[in-house]
Write an enzyme that holds these catalytic residues in place. Structure first.
Site, PDB file in Angstrom:
ATOM      1  N   GLU C  60       0.810  -1.222   0.000  1.00  0.00           N
ATOM      2  CA  GLU C  60       0.000   0.000   0.000  1.00  0.00           C
ATOM      3  C   GLU C  60       0.839   1.265   0.000  1.00  0.00           C
ATOM      4  OE1 GLU C  60      -0.720  -2.637   1.794  1.00  0.00           O
ATOM      5  OE2 GLU C  60      -2.804  -3.160   1.338  1.00  0.00           O
ATOM      6  N   HIS C 129      -9.930  -4.400  11.071  1.00  0.00           N
ATOM      7  CA  HIS C 129     -10.528  -4.316   9.730  1.00  0.00           C
ATOM      8  C   HIS C 129     -11.830  -3.523   9.683  1.00  0.00           C
ATOM      9  CE1 HIS C 129      -7.531  -7.061   8.419  1.00  0.00           C
ATOM     10  NE2 HIS C 129      -8.150  -7.481   7.352  1.00  0.00           N
TER      11      HIS C 129
HETATM   12  C1  LIG Z   1      -2.022  -4.423   4.676  1.00  0.00           C
HETATM   13  C2  LIG Z   1      -3.073  -5.316   4.118  1.00  0.00           C
HETATM   14  N1  LIG Z   1      -3.380  -5.238   2.797  1.00  0.00           N
HETATM   15  C3  LIG Z   1      -4.320  -6.031   2.256  1.00  0.00           C
HETATM   16  C4  LIG Z   1      -5.019  -6.935   3.024  1.00  0.00           C
HETATM   17  C5  LIG Z   1      -6.105  -7.824   2.410  1.00  0.00           C
HETATM   18  N2  LIG Z   1      -5.605  -9.212   2.305  1.00  0.00           N
HETATM   19  C6  LIG Z   1      -5.838 -10.114   3.277  1.00  0.00           C
HETATM   20  S1  LIG Z   1      -5.067 -11.564   2.966  1.00  0.00           S
HETATM   21  C7  LIG Z   1      -4.449 -11.030   1.515  1.00  0.00           C
HETATM   22  C8  LIG Z   1      -3.597 -11.950   0.677  1.00  0.00           C
HETATM   23  C9  LIG Z   1      -2.384 -12.426   1.425  1.00  0.00           C
HETATM   24  O1  LIG Z   1      -1.769 -13.472   0.711  1.00  0.00           O
HETATM   25  P1  LIG Z   1      -0.589 -14.330   1.340  1.00  0.00           P
HETATM   26  O2  LIG Z   1       0.302 -13.439   2.148  1.00  0.00           O
HETATM   27  O3  LIG Z   1       0.041 -15.095   0.244  1.00  0.00           O
HETATM   28  O4  LIG Z   1      -1.296 -15.312   2.383  1.00  0.00           O
HETATM   29  P2  LIG Z   1      -2.347 -16.458   2.017  1.00  0.00           P
HETATM   30  O5  LIG Z   1      -3.711 -15.828   2.089  1.00  0.00           O
HETATM   31  O6  LIG Z   1      -2.014 -16.975   0.636  1.00  0.00           O
HETATM   32  O7  LIG Z   1      -2.194 -17.522   3.068  1.00  0.00           O
HETATM   33  C10 LIG Z   1      -4.826  -9.697   1.273  1.00  0.00           C
HETATM   34  C11 LIG Z   1      -4.456  -8.901   0.086  1.00  0.00           C
HETATM   35  C12 LIG Z   1      -4.697  -6.976   4.409  1.00  0.00           C
HETATM   36  N3  LIG Z   1      -5.354  -7.807   5.244  1.00  0.00           N
HETATM   37  N4  LIG Z   1      -3.719  -6.182   4.913  1.00  0.00           N
END
Ligand SMILES: Cc1ncc(C[n+]2csc(CCOP(=O)(O)OP(=O)(O)O)c2C)c(N)n1
Ligand SMILES: Cc1ncc(C[n+]2csc(CCOP(=O)(O)OP(=O)(O)O)c2C)c(N)n1
Ligand SMILES: [Mg+2]
Ligand SMILES: [Mg+2]
Lengths: 335, 325, 325, 335
Positions: C60, C129
């Site tokens: 971000e 959130h």
């Molecule tokens: C700072 C932030 N940006 C965006 C999000 C929304 N979000 C939650 S999980 C996620 C994907 C994360 O992917 P990864 O780190 O690969 O973990 P996985 O879900 O694959 O286990 C996103 C974009 C968030 N929670 N926090």
């Protein structure tokens, strides 16, 4: 000089005249920066310049070498230690000094000060004081160049301390994924304020290997050698313009004075300073010019004389310039 | 009583805590070898060593979050930010992590963390370096926010902060570091949530905190010359907020003015003023006057910056227009 | 007039802008191939391609700052944050960079940037959130902050936002995406800085924004049954703030209540209330009532979260206690 | 099994009984996680579980293998996809399910929900929903271990998407500079929500080389092979405890379902899913156990039966548990 390969300086060496002018211009710029900074120091003590003031003394070869390789339509973004970059980009010396004095004639009408120099006409996009904060901005400008399908690029300067900000990592990654036309220029002067690089960073004093882990071509250069800097920058610029994506250059350099006017730099020992002062581009470069009889002592003395006058004039201009009117408080907030 | 500076008061509080509690340590940028940007930690590295006086990389988000983790792990970290303006790059770790982790864990975790930072404008550091984010952090449940205005309070409040088991934003008005004041040698603490009446008076209640207090005292002196007795109140902690002291004062003076040295809009006094009018509207002779910095980014130029900052004249003009005093 | 959802209104505004202005592009996390966490951008990648609909890494701070840079470079970026809660990791780029760069450059740079993000609590996403950081951003000079409450305003305000040459936080109450409302086929815009009187009445002025409006309409209906006519006002933009409409309404109703669906302390209504009392104290029959969410982190449990959120009953109780209505 | 080298599992193979118990326990944990997640899915549809729900199905071998290598005094920190880690750490199944149901008997009294599981008695320090936000916290816990001069360590789980947050970079650097006792455990399931790793990250689908650029020892492991995970974790733990500083492990794995209950996962094609389903540890591991006649079908059936009952009981416990009282709104804000 041949050994310097593709750099304009050496290409020019097939044409003595042009070459000489260019080399003398590099000397002029470095000398201008040095003397300008000395003048800033004086006027800080006199109280004409306030707030935080970070001098570029010792690093002149980086700004002069790197920026001379750019086109007018390329963007430059830098941090708070920005006078050298501004002068190398030929921002008006009077208006830069006036900004430091906080006068109405300053580039930002006295609202930005030393850490926030801007001249959009010259695509000089600041002067940013939050460490690492300028990197995302630079990526955005590079994105604009790419989106507009020009072959202009963005050159962003930052320090060794800024590498420890998350924005460095995020911006390197984004630039690589999007193949942005951006040149990451690290001025590794071995200290972030009082922190020696090896005390605050994992992986030693060299940064370019880490940059390669983003799949970005990275190289290191002697930041005290203006022609070497110019040469690697020429190469990088060529590669970026031809669509090769981001390039990372690490210049090894040193600031001869404290981090800011408030810093006596007690954390460094004399011998380290002496090592670097021996490599002072304002000693070594003119020496090379005369020894290789590219220029005479007279040529150089002439340049110095003109610069000295330019700076005296700049200080006078700043001193005599009016304070901004109180109405300026409320302007320039919204477009 | 001996006089010491605001800076010395803070140094004493840190030194004491490091001396008396092995779980206390300090971390931040250039606090050790360099001695601290404002020299609050100077000498501590020599005295306590690198294990307890930790220089960090310029990675605010991470050393703030590490402070939360170390606190959750049983230590009592004191984290220095070189400026509260830099809190923004680590804001998520303060607002979403430090403040929420106790609630999200159903009370399983406590975070005895003190975040120290100089705050405020007035030193020509321009837009990005003159912020006063304590006003935002004061609105976050789970955090406590402290802003001393005298050496006495700086020492007493810091002692309380270091003993507290919650994450605390301890904001130090940078312009006050060199100011002097009386501080007893005997040990004392200053509790949170108790505003201090720095000057008593029955005609009007003047409320502020931090470096706003100097302006209020100038104003009170001027008013006194005209025979108007102002009651001058320092909030000392923005959260918890001591409304009772404010309300009872206004109920006796029937006039009130609040002063923010930070930007007026959204300043700490927006909340104070709006709560105060709810509790004192039947007593007030007029609207509660609000004075604060202009709603503009901080300019570098000295005269411009000084004009943006609230001055005694602005406060007096506000009182004049609202109450004809 | 045809009815469309709040979501469709936003989709139309984005689609129009992409269609009509080649300098407009959209970037954010999973807005392309995934279609957007709340499907506001779904279909845009297929229509406009990856050059104008850019999926970003989860960075971000950097894509917000890149938005500022792209805008400074002559483009008109629309940046989506998956939630306004995530703005914190990039807060420095919004508050110190986007908002200040024009001032620090003496007006040389303009930043036509729209940052879009769902905001607000109520979906059991718990403490980290469910934030409403538009309240903080509304206090930052250099930014404009927009929060629509109807599909009509969502479309009209987004059109204005994309044409504006300043950095704009466009906060979308997540709970409203599915709500429906009438939207004309003819082109129109909704200007910034004009609160909308959604319902006229002479007995009391009820003020809020975003999803607070639903609560106020429920309250107004209940009051009407008792013969009390409430004037219901939606701020629509938190900055610029339309105080004139509020003041003249209160001068005719002599009663006022402000509602924040965000936490009460430091909510947008702290500033509104404190300004309002300064301008209307001579007209008011009593204190301005403030209702807002409790000052606690957002709990996950549904009943707890609903209890923290202001309800019509809370608003009615506030009116009762202040004005005996 | 010998080929598996130093892992406890294989050491134990000199002692059939102990070995068997351990291997069966790994199976039990993986099956428990799988069935628990299936139950969560059902109860989400029924509306008992709300908010965001991220299932761990497919990644069971990582949590079971890694966490079984830890001591009770080691800290664990993870992200919002945390059920698997919580169950592998033997958090009470009833209280985990009750937390998801938002009940008073939940680990956080129903205030945290699925994304925020905590059990400090078991040193399970959350469950964090801001991507990358848990990394600095973990560094701080590791700092506490180091400062207190214990040989306990902190294991932090994160996803491939989290690597693109600045906190990853900053925490890797800080941990390396301070030689913190921390194990960075990347669960690379190839997608961050709808974003395939190679679309959002420079330097390809392998992360461990980048970790090495911090001077941190980094290795990769097949995240579908519970014993392989256990083995590399044992090695890493040994090294960290002996004062070797941080270690980075990348486990290649896959989530069989969408990112959250809201996600139909249209961005992946069937064949990719099939490739990974063929490596489902809940198929391959029991097969190995019986083929190598370490366990009989009866052994395994018995385990499944017990787990099935445990989960039915957990759902019942959660369903019958009371809602938190309204007073809980105002508790647990300040210590
Ligand atoms: C700072 C932030 N940006 C965006 C999000 C929304 N979000 C939650 S999980 C996620 C994907 C994360 O992917 P990864 O780190 O690969 O973990 P996985 O879900 O694959 O286990 C996103 C974009 C968030 N929670 N926090
Ligand atoms: C986010 C942030 N943290 C801290 C500071 C204070 N600060 C200003 S410059 C500086 C050192 C930066 O060092 P480096 O990047 O090496 O640049 P140099 O000064 O050596 O040119 C620090 C810590 C800041 N301005 N911003
Ligand atoms: Mg440096
Ligand atoms: Mg992933």
């Amino acid at each position: 000089m041949k050994s310097r390969g593709k750099s304009k300086a050496s290409k020019a060496s097939t044409n003595g005249a042009a070459d000489k002018q260019e080399l003398l211009e590099l000397y002029r710029q470095m000398y201008l920066i040095r003397e300008f900074e000395e003048a800033c120091g004086e006027n800080y003590s006199k109280g004409f310049i306030r707030g935080f003031l970070h001098l570029y003394i010792g690093q002149e070869a980086v700004a002069a070498g790197a920026i001379s390789a750019l086109r007018p339509d390329d963007y430059i973004v830098t941090h708070y230690r920005d006078h050298g970059h501004a002068l190398a980009r030929k921002l008006d010396t009077n208006r830069v000094m006036a900004e430091l004095f906080g006068r109405a004639t300053g580039l930002s009408k006295g609202k930005g000060g030393s850490m926030h120099l801007f001249d959009v006409a010259k695509r000089f996009m600041g002067g940013h004081a939050i460490v690492g904060g300028q990197l995302p901005l630079a990526a955005g400008l590079a994105l604009a160049c790419q989106y507009q399908e020009t072959d202009a690029l963005t050159l962003v300067f930052f320090g060794d301390g800024a590498v420890n900000q998350g924005t460095f990592h995020e911006t390197m990654n984004l630039a690589a994924v999007w193949e942005l036309p951006i040149l990451f220029f690290l001025e590794n002067n071995l200290y972030g304020m009082g922190s020696a690089v090896d005390r605050v960073r994992a992986g030693g004093v060299d940064f370019y290997p880490a940059a390669q882990s983003y799949g970005v071509e990275a190289t290191v250069v002697d930041g005290m050698d203006v022609l070497a800097v110019r040469e690697v920058t020429d190469k990088a610029v060529e590669q970026i313009r031809s669509g090769g994506g981001p390039v990372f250059i690490e210049a090894k350099t040193f600031r001869f004075q404290g981090h800011s006017m408030a810093d006596p730099a007690k954390y460094r020992d004399r011998s380290e300073l002496e090592y670097w002062e021996a490599r002072d581009p304002l000693k070594t470069f003119p020496k090379m010019l005369t020894e290789q009889s590219i220029a005479t002592d007279e040529d150089l003395a002439e340049i110095r004389k003109a610069v000295d006058e330019e700076i005296i004039a700049a200080v006078k201009f700043a001193e005599e310039s009016p304070q901004p009117s109180m109405d300026e408080i409320f302007t320039d907030i919204y477009a | 009583m001996p006089e010491i500076t605001f800076r010395q008061a803070l140094q004493r509080a840190l030194d004491e805590a490091l001396e008396n509690d092995p779980d206390v340590f300090v971390m931040g940028e250039d606090i050790g070898k360099y001695g601290g940007a404002y020299a609050i930690t100077s000498g501590l590295l020599e005295k306590y060593g690198p294990n307890r006086i930790k220089d960090t990389p310029i990675s605010e988000a991470t050393f703030l979050g590490a402070g939360v983790g170390a606190a959750a792990g049983g230590l009592r970290p004191i984290v220095e930010l070189m400026s509260i303006s830099f809190a923004l790059v680590g804001f998520d770790q303060i607002v979403n992590m430090a403040a929420n982790i106790r609630y999200m864990s159903g009370g399983q975790i406590s975070v005895p963390l003190v975040i120290r930072a100089p705050t405020g404008a007035g030193m020509q550091l321009s837009a990005t370096h003159s912020q006063s984010f304590e006003t935002w952090l004061a609105e976050v449940p789970g955090l406590k926010v402290v802003v001393p205005s005298t050496p006495y309070d700086a020492l007493g409040l810091m002692r309380t902060a270091i003993k507290d088991n919650n994450p605390i934003m301890f904001a130090e008005p940078a312009g006050l570091y060199g100011s002097k004041g009386e501080v007893p040698d005997e040990y004392y603490e200053v509790p949170f949530g108790e505003a201090s009446i720095q000057r008593e008076g029955g005609d009007i209640t003047l409320i502020s905190y931090g470096h706003g207090m100097r302006v209020l005292h100038t104003v009170a002196d001027e008013l006194a010359e005209r025979g108007i007795e102002a009651e001058v109140i320092d909030l000392r902690t923005l959260n918890p907020l001591d409304m009772d002291t404010l309300v009872s004062s206004v109920q006796s003076t029937n006039r009130a003015l609040t002063l923010d040295m930070a930007r007026r809009t959204g300043g700490a006094m927006a909340e104070v003023t709006s709560r105060l009018q709810q509790k004192t509207s039947d007593w007030l002779d007029g609207p509660i006057v609000r004075v604060g910095a202009d709603d503009v980014p901080w300019p570098y130029n000295r005269s411009l910056e000084q004009e943006v900052l609230p001055q005694a004249k602005d406060v007096l003009a506000g009182i004049e227009s609202a109450y004809g005093l």
